[in-house]
Design an enzyme around this catalytic site. Structure first.
Site, short mmCIF file in Angstrom:
data_model
loop_
_atom_site.label_atom_id
_atom_site.label_comp_id
_atom_site.label_asym_id
_atom_site.label_seq_id
_atom_site.Cartn_x
_atom_site.Cartn_y
_atom_site.Cartn_z
N LYS A 90 -24.92 -13.60 2.52
CA LYS A 90 -24.30 -12.41 3.13
C LYS A 90 -23.90 -12.70 4.58
CE LYS A 90 -26.93 -8.58 3.67
NZ LYS A 90 -26.92 -8.03 5.04
N ARG A 98 -28.70 3.68 13.32
CA ARG A 98 -29.28 2.42 13.83
C ARG A 98 -28.78 2.16 15.27
NH1 ARG A 98 -28.56 -2.04 9.28
NH2 ARG A 98 -29.86 -3.23 10.75
N SER A 133 -32.24 -11.18 18.07
CA SER A 133 -31.28 -10.66 17.09
C SER A 133 -30.03 -11.53 17.02
CB SER A 133 -30.88 -9.22 17.46
OG SER A 133 -29.74 -8.84 16.74
N ASP A 176 -35.63 -10.47 6.91
CA ASP A 176 -35.13 -9.74 5.74
C ASP A 176 -36.02 -9.91 4.51
OD1 ASP A 176 -33.01 -8.89 7.26
OD2 ASP A 176 -31.62 -10.40 6.51
N LYS A 215 -34.07 -1.45 10.62
CA LYS A 215 -33.21 -2.04 9.58
C LYS A 215 -32.59 -0.88 8.75
CE LYS A 215 -33.76 -6.32 10.71
NZ LYS A 215 -32.62 -7.00 11.31
N ARG A 221 -38.41 -0.27 7.57
CA ARG A 221 -38.99 -1.04 6.46
C ARG A 221 -40.50 -1.19 6.55
NH1 ARG A 221 -34.21 -5.53 5.70
NH2 ARG A 221 -32.87 -4.15 4.47
C1 S3P Z 1 -28.13 -10.85 10.30
C2 S3P Z 1 -29.14 -10.83 11.22
C3 S3P Z 1 -30.40 -10.11 11.04
C4 S3P Z 1 -30.62 -9.69 9.59
C5 S3P Z 1 -29.39 -9.16 8.95
C6 S3P Z 1 -28.27 -10.16 9.00
C7 S3P Z 1 -26.88 -11.58 10.62
O1 S3P Z 1 -30.40 -8.97 11.88
O2 S3P Z 1 -31.66 -8.74 9.51
O3 S3P Z 1 -29.62 -8.82 7.60
O4 S3P Z 1 -26.10 -11.84 9.71
O5 S3P Z 1 -26.70 -11.91 11.80
P1 S3P Z 1 -30.84 -9.10 13.43
O6 S3P Z 1 -30.14 -10.25 13.95
O7 S3P Z 1 -30.45 -7.84 14.12
O8 S3P Z 1 -32.33 -9.27 13.36
#
Ligand code: S3P
Length: 449
Positions: free
Chosen positions: A22, A128, A174, A321, A348, A352
């Protein structure tokens, strides 16, 4: 609202592949659309989240052609025509659906454009926090408004502005925030840097390198030079290790099981779950077959009687995740599992910590909730229950896995949301429940265009 009904199984023997990653699919659509030519993307994830990002790039002028489609979902192979960094104004507000990644990365991309745009999402996304991206983007000179009912939340209005480079000390670990700042930095004149408190997934950095952009990482500081042209290239998206996680836990906790998952992304910023499952007692082998760009390989796992573990603070961002399904593994393991320092879980798709604890308790698990995580005392038999996903795809899937271990029939309510990340999950679950073992039994229908 759809539901899935799950009964226990006694062992799992299978070989198959999970759909594309993803995080990488979002980025492939964005960088492909910015690039100076045509990019072919294969094994793209046709989930609602990634399709929204692909459509967003289309509305900014980067058109795509579908080459192959996963029947009933969307493109898995496509050709995107890059706009050479010259995006055009969208005709209407851009729908990011349920995706924090889509909204935050697109906000970074749109911060330095000459036109005004609007990003909106569903109820979950609209609650969010977006302050985490608007703060650094405004520091870069962007003009952003958050119009949500909840302060600091979407819809976002992004007015055309000239952005300048910053050196940003990111307060939370993040990858979405890091990526938003780096994407804005592509449109700034000079070097934009982000220092992260601990290592987060580095797909943006790897994707920038693939498109021949100058992006450097020194320790926890990532820098990109703006004003350069992304060179078009083809991208093969690996299988999503976060989707693989559900089956890995199912096989790991079922002694006598053997599972081979093929062509999974083995990026070390994503694979902390493999270390955790090994520590819990599962027998696991990774066979890397390509490390060009994103590492890809096979994972073979043999089930065992699991024991509890403690997640290390530095592991948390690299398995954020996977925590709901790790909590399920912990419920099945003997002894205590400590999941702390994971406050990010509260922002999230759902909170969660609450949704995991609530559903574990329904299945009879002894779990203590903390502001930043949970402690699970596992090893007692799970009993079937009526589970609520609260519209969160990872909660829905994690508790379908729990249902494979519970006496009686578990009903997981609200499973439509699974399409945001794992099209074909219920078919894979069905194949496993009916003791199918071969890759063909798990193959989802693909249509060539
Ligand atoms: C993601 C980063 C993560 C993850 C999300 C996808 C990404 O979030 O939880 O499902 O693709 O950069 P955070 O970076 O905010 O932790």
């Amino acid at each position: 609202m759809s539901s899935l009904r799950v009964k226990s199984i006694s062992s799992l023997h299978a070989e198959f592949s999970v759909p594309g990653d993803k995080s990488i699919s979002h980025r492939a659509a964005i960088f492909g659309g910015l690039s100076n030519g045509v990019c072919e993307i294969s094994n793209f994830l046709p989930s609602e989240d990634c399709l929204n990002t692909l459509k967003a790039m289309g509305s900014l002028g980067a058109h795509f052609e579908v080459l192959e489609e996963l029947k009933g979902y969307g493109p898995i192979k496509l050709r995107i025509h890059g706009k050479s960094m010259q995006l055009s104004a969208p005709e209407s507000p851009i729908d990011c659906g349920n995706s924090g990644t889509g909204m935050r990365l697109l906000a970074g991309l749109l911060a330095g454009q000459k036109f005004t745009s609007e990003l909106f999402g569903d109820a979950s996304l609209s609650s969010r926090p977006m302050g985490r991206i608007t703060v650094p983007l405004v520091e870069m000179g962007a003009k952003l408004e958050t119009l949500g009912e909840k302060p600091g939340c979407a819809p976002l209005i992004i007015h055309g502005a000239e952005v300048h480079p910053i050196d940003y000390d990111m307060p939370m670990a993040s990858a979405q925030v890091k990526s938003a700042v780096l994407l804005a930095g592509l449109f700034a004149d000079g070097t934009t840097s982000v220092t992260q408190p601990s290592v987060t997934r580095d797909h943006t950095e790897r994707m920038m390198a693939a498109f021949k952009l100058t992006c450097k990482t020194v320790g926890n500081k990532i820098s990109v030079i703006g004003g350069r042209m992304p060179q078009s290239c083809d991208i093969k998206v690996p299988g999503d290790v976060s989707s693989a996680a559900f089956w890995l836990v199912a096989a790991a906790a079922m002694p006598g099981s053997r599972l081979l998952l093929k062509d999974v992304g083995l990026n070390p910023t994503r694979t902390a779950i493999l270390k955790v499952l090994s520590r819990m007692g599962a027998h696991l082998t990774e066979i890397l077959h390509s490390s060009d760009g994103e590492p890809i390989g096979n994972i073979e796992i043999h089930g065992a009687a699991l024991k509890g573990t403690t997640l290390l603070p530095e592991e948390i961002p690299n398995l954020i995740d996977e925590i709901p399904v790790i909590a399920v593994a912990a419920a099945l393991a003997s002894g205590e599992t400590h999941i702390r320092g994971a406050r990010e879980l509260r922002v999230k798709e759902t909170d969660r910590i609450t949704t995991t604890v609530e559903n574990l308790r329904k299945m009879g698990v002894d779990v203590e909730e903390f502001e930043d995580g949970m402690v699970i005392r596992g090893g007692n038999p799970l009993h079937a229950a009526e589970i609520e996903s609260h519209g969160d795809h990872r909660i829905a899937m994690a508790f379908c896995i729990a249902g494979l271990f519970a006496k009686g029939e578990t009903v997981v309510h609200g499973t439509d949301c699974i399409n945001t990340s794992y099209p074909g999950f219920s078919q894979h679950l069905d194949a496993i429940r009916h003791e199918k073992t071969k890759a063909e039994d798990f193959t989802l229908p693909i249509v060539s265009k």
